[in-house]
Design a protein around this motif. Structure first.
Motif, PDB file in Angstrom:
ATOM      1  N   ASN A  30       0.847  -1.189   0.000  1.00 17.49           N
ATOM      2  CA  ASN A  30       0.000   0.000   0.000  1.00 17.49           C
ATOM      3  C   ASN A  30       0.881   1.236   0.000  1.00 17.49           C
ATOM      4  OD1 ASN A  30      -1.327   2.313   1.418  1.00 17.49           O
ATOM      5  ND2 ASN A  30      -3.105   0.957   1.357  1.00 17.49           N
ATOM      6  N   ASN A  31       1.865   1.229   0.883  1.00 19.72           N
ATOM      7  CA  ASN A  31       2.836   2.308   0.893  1.00 19.72           C
ATOM      8  C   ASN A  31       4.143   1.815   1.490  1.00 19.72           C
ATOM      9  OD1 ASN A  31       3.108   3.069   3.849  1.00 19.72           O
ATOM     10  ND2 ASN A  31       0.905   3.403   3.609  1.00 19.72           N
ATOM     11  N   GLN A  33       7.534   3.294   3.794  1.00 17.14           N
ATOM     12  CA  GLN A  33       7.955   4.405   4.646  1.00 17.14           C
ATOM     13  C   GLN A  33       9.419   4.231   5.024  1.00 17.14           C
ATOM     14  OE1 GLN A  33       5.199   4.839   7.945  1.00 17.14           O
ATOM     15  NE2 GLN A  33       3.485   4.120   6.692  1.00 17.14           N
ATOM     16  N   TYR A  35      12.276   5.350   7.975  1.00 19.40           N
ATOM     17  CA  TYR A  35      12.420   5.819   9.356  1.00 19.40           C
ATOM     18  C   TYR A  35      13.905   5.948   9.678  1.00 19.40           C
ATOM     19  CZ  TYR A  35       7.504   4.699  10.322  1.00 19.40           C
ATOM     20  OH  TYR A  35       6.142   4.662  10.327  1.00 19.40           O
ATOM     21  N   HIS A  45       9.753   8.845  11.955  1.00 24.44           N
ATOM     22  CA  HIS A  45       9.274   8.780  10.584  1.00 24.44           C
ATOM     23  C   HIS A  45       9.902   9.897   9.751  1.00 24.44           C
ATOM     24  CE1 HIS A  45       6.374   9.680   7.318  1.00 24.44           C
ATOM     25  NE2 HIS A  45       6.338   8.359   7.235  1.00 24.44           N
ATOM     26  N   LEU A  48       6.876   9.067   3.639  1.00 19.33           N
ATOM     27  CA  LEU A  48       5.989   8.002   3.181  1.00 19.33           C
ATOM     28  C   LEU A  48       5.758   8.172   1.692  1.00 19.33           C
ATOM     29  CD1 LEU A  48       2.631   6.917   4.862  1.00 19.33           C
ATOM     30  CD2 LEU A  48       2.715   7.449   2.430  1.00 19.33           C
ATOM     31  N   ARG A  50       3.462   6.428  -1.465  1.00 17.23           N
ATOM     32  CA  ARG A  50       2.378   5.507  -1.750  1.00 17.23           C
ATOM     33  C   ARG A  50       2.691   4.691  -2.992  1.00 17.23           C
ATOM     34  NH1 ARG A  50      -1.128   6.847   1.982  1.00 17.23           N
ATOM     35  NH2 ARG A  50      -1.258   9.015   2.641  1.00 17.23           N
ATOM     36  N   ILE A  92       3.967  -1.773   4.068  1.00 12.99           N
ATOM     37  CA  ILE A  92       2.651  -2.148   4.568  1.00 12.99           C
ATOM     38  C   ILE A  92       1.787  -2.529   3.370  1.00 12.99           C
ATOM     39  CG2 ILE A  92       1.947   0.278   4.615  1.00 12.99           C
ATOM     40  CD1 ILE A  92       0.720  -2.460   7.021  1.00 12.99           C
ATOM     41  N   GLY A  93       1.282  -3.755   3.411  1.00 15.15           N
ATOM     42  CA  GLY A  93       0.415  -4.222   2.346  1.00 15.15           C
ATOM     43  C   GLY A  93      -1.035  -4.050   2.743  1.00 15.15           C
ATOM     44  N   GLY A  95      -4.280  -4.699   4.265  1.00 19.13           N
ATOM     45  CA  GLY A  95      -4.724  -5.576   5.339  1.00 19.13           C
ATOM     46  C   GLY A  95      -3.594  -6.316   6.029  1.00 19.13           C
ATOM     47  N   GLN A  96      -2.381  -5.816   5.880  1.00 22.39           N
ATOM     48  CA  GLN A  96      -1.237  -6.506   6.474  1.00 22.39           C
ATOM     49  C   GLN A  96      -0.552  -5.634   7.517  1.00 22.39           C
ATOM     50  OE1 GLN A  96       1.356  -7.700   3.311  1.00 22.39           O
ATOM     51  NE2 GLN A  96      -0.188  -8.916   2.289  1.00 22.39           N
ATOM     52  N   PHE A  98       2.786  -3.734   9.346  1.00 20.63           N
ATOM     53  CA  PHE A  98       4.043  -3.079   9.011  1.00 20.63           C
ATOM     54  C   PHE A  98       5.152  -4.121   9.116  1.00 20.63           C
ATOM     55  CE2 PHE A  98       3.440   1.446   8.693  1.00 20.63           C
ATOM     56  CZ  PHE A  98       2.218   1.662   9.308  1.00 20.63           C
TER      57      PHE A  98
ATOM     58  N   TYR B  35       6.604  -3.469  19.441  1.00 22.03           N
ATOM     59  CA  TYR B  35       7.641  -4.067  18.629  1.00 22.03           C
ATOM     60  C   TYR B  35       8.759  -4.574  19.542  1.00 22.03           C
ATOM     61  CZ  TYR B  35       5.843  -1.858  14.362  1.00 22.03           C
ATOM     62  OH  TYR B  35       5.065  -1.479  13.287  1.00 22.03           O
ATOM     63  N   ARG B  97      -5.639   2.350  11.087  1.00 24.07           N
ATOM     64  CA  ARG B  97      -4.978   1.238  10.432  1.00 24.07           C
ATOM     65  C   ARG B  97      -5.847   0.611   9.342  1.00 24.07           C
ATOM     66  NH1 ARG B  97      -5.201  -4.025  10.035  1.00 24.07           N
ATOM     67  NH2 ARG B  97      -3.290  -5.175   9.679  1.00 24.07           N
ATOM     68  N   HIS B 101      -2.560   3.408   5.978  1.00 18.92           N
ATOM     69  CA  HIS B 101      -1.534   3.187   6.987  1.00 18.92           C
ATOM     70  C   HIS B 101      -0.626   4.393   7.055  1.00 18.92           C
ATOM     71  CE1 HIS B 101      -2.830  -0.935   7.366  1.00 18.92           C
ATOM     72  NE2 HIS B 101      -2.971  -0.949   6.086  1.00 18.92           N
ATOM     73  N   GLN B 104       3.995   5.891  11.711  1.00 21.63           N
ATOM     74  CA  GLN B 104       3.955   5.498  13.106  1.00 21.63           C
ATOM     75  C   GLN B 104       4.833   6.420  13.941  1.00 21.63           C
ATOM     76  OE1 GLN B 104       4.853   1.344  13.524  1.00 21.63           O
ATOM     77  NE2 GLN B 104       2.885   0.761  12.690  1.00 21.63           N
TER      78      GLN B 104
END
Lengths: 110, 115
Positions: A30-31, A33, A35, A45, A48, A50, A92-93, A95-96, A98, B35, B97, B101, B104
């Motif tokens: 999905n996106n 990121q 850090y 962060h 990000l 997409r 991050i996929g 429904g998944q 990080f 985490y 979420r 997303h 964080q």
């Protein structure tokens, strides 16, 4: 499966030089990121991007994303000693969770 | 003001003990996470909570149990501590979420040492 594997694991450069770190992942996202983690601190962060974006800028940071190659790169221009840290990509996929890679340790020498 | 705070910062304890780590966020986020970062700096998600409901429960031992008294708090309780539990534990929070997303926000971490 593990995603977001950074390359190189460690990088040393001189102040003023550019630093490039790469991240590869395995499944659709999905996106993505990026850090930064300073020694003994939590992650912060940075940026990000997409899945429908190809490039993004934030100050001295430039991030690219190539979904066909399942890879991303983080470029830090005109590096400073304060940029010394570990850099992580996180994917991050749909429904998944990080998923963070093992990180790249960047050392910027004065 | 601290956005995500954790206590304690350091925790040294013996094998077999039970301990808790507390986390609070004042960002109004809907989702909080725990985490574990091992000695090689690899960061692995353990749990996340959305609106007081556990929505992710990774394959962690059931000695670890997250507890969320309200949306701003997610505590981590660990029973019967083992040497392999030694690591740095990070709490984090984010927005929405289920819809998208966002980034964080991480706490400063709790370094747990089991002797």
């Amino acid at each position: 499966s593990q995603q977001g594997e950074e390359d190189p694991q460690a990088l040393s450069i001189q102040e003023g030089e550019n630093a490039t770190m790469n991240c590869s992942y395995k499944t659709s996202i999905n996106n993505l990121q990026w850090y930064r983690q300073n020694s003994g601190r939590g992650l912060v962060h940075l940026i990000l991007i997409r899945s429908n974006e190809r490039e993004k800028h934030s100050g001295r940071l430039r991030v690219t994303l190539d979904t066909s190659k399942k890879s991303s790169s983080l470029l830090i221009t005109a590096s400073r000693a304060a940029d010394t840290a570990s850099y992580f990509c996180a994917t991050i996929g749909y429904g998944q969770n990080f998923v963070f890679g093992p990180g790249t340790r960047l050392s910027v020498l004065p | 003001d601290t956005a995500v705070s954790q206590t304690p910062k350091y925790l040294v304890t013996q094998m077999g003990n039970d301990k808790s780590i507390k986390c609070e966020q004042n960002l109004g986020h809907d989702t909080m996470y725990w985490y574990k970062q091992d000695s090689k700096k690899f960061l692995k998600i353990m749990f996340s909570y959305n609106n007081k409901e556990l929505i992710i429960n990774e394959t962690v031992p059931n000695r670890f149990s997250p507890k969320s008294p309200d949306k701003a708090h997610l505590n981590l309780h660990i029973n019967s501590l083992e040497l392999g539990d030694s690591a740095v534990y990070f709490c984090a929070s984010s927005q929405e979420r289920t819809r998208d997303h966002y980034e964080q926000y991480f706490g400063p971490g709790t370094r747990l040492t089991v002797t």
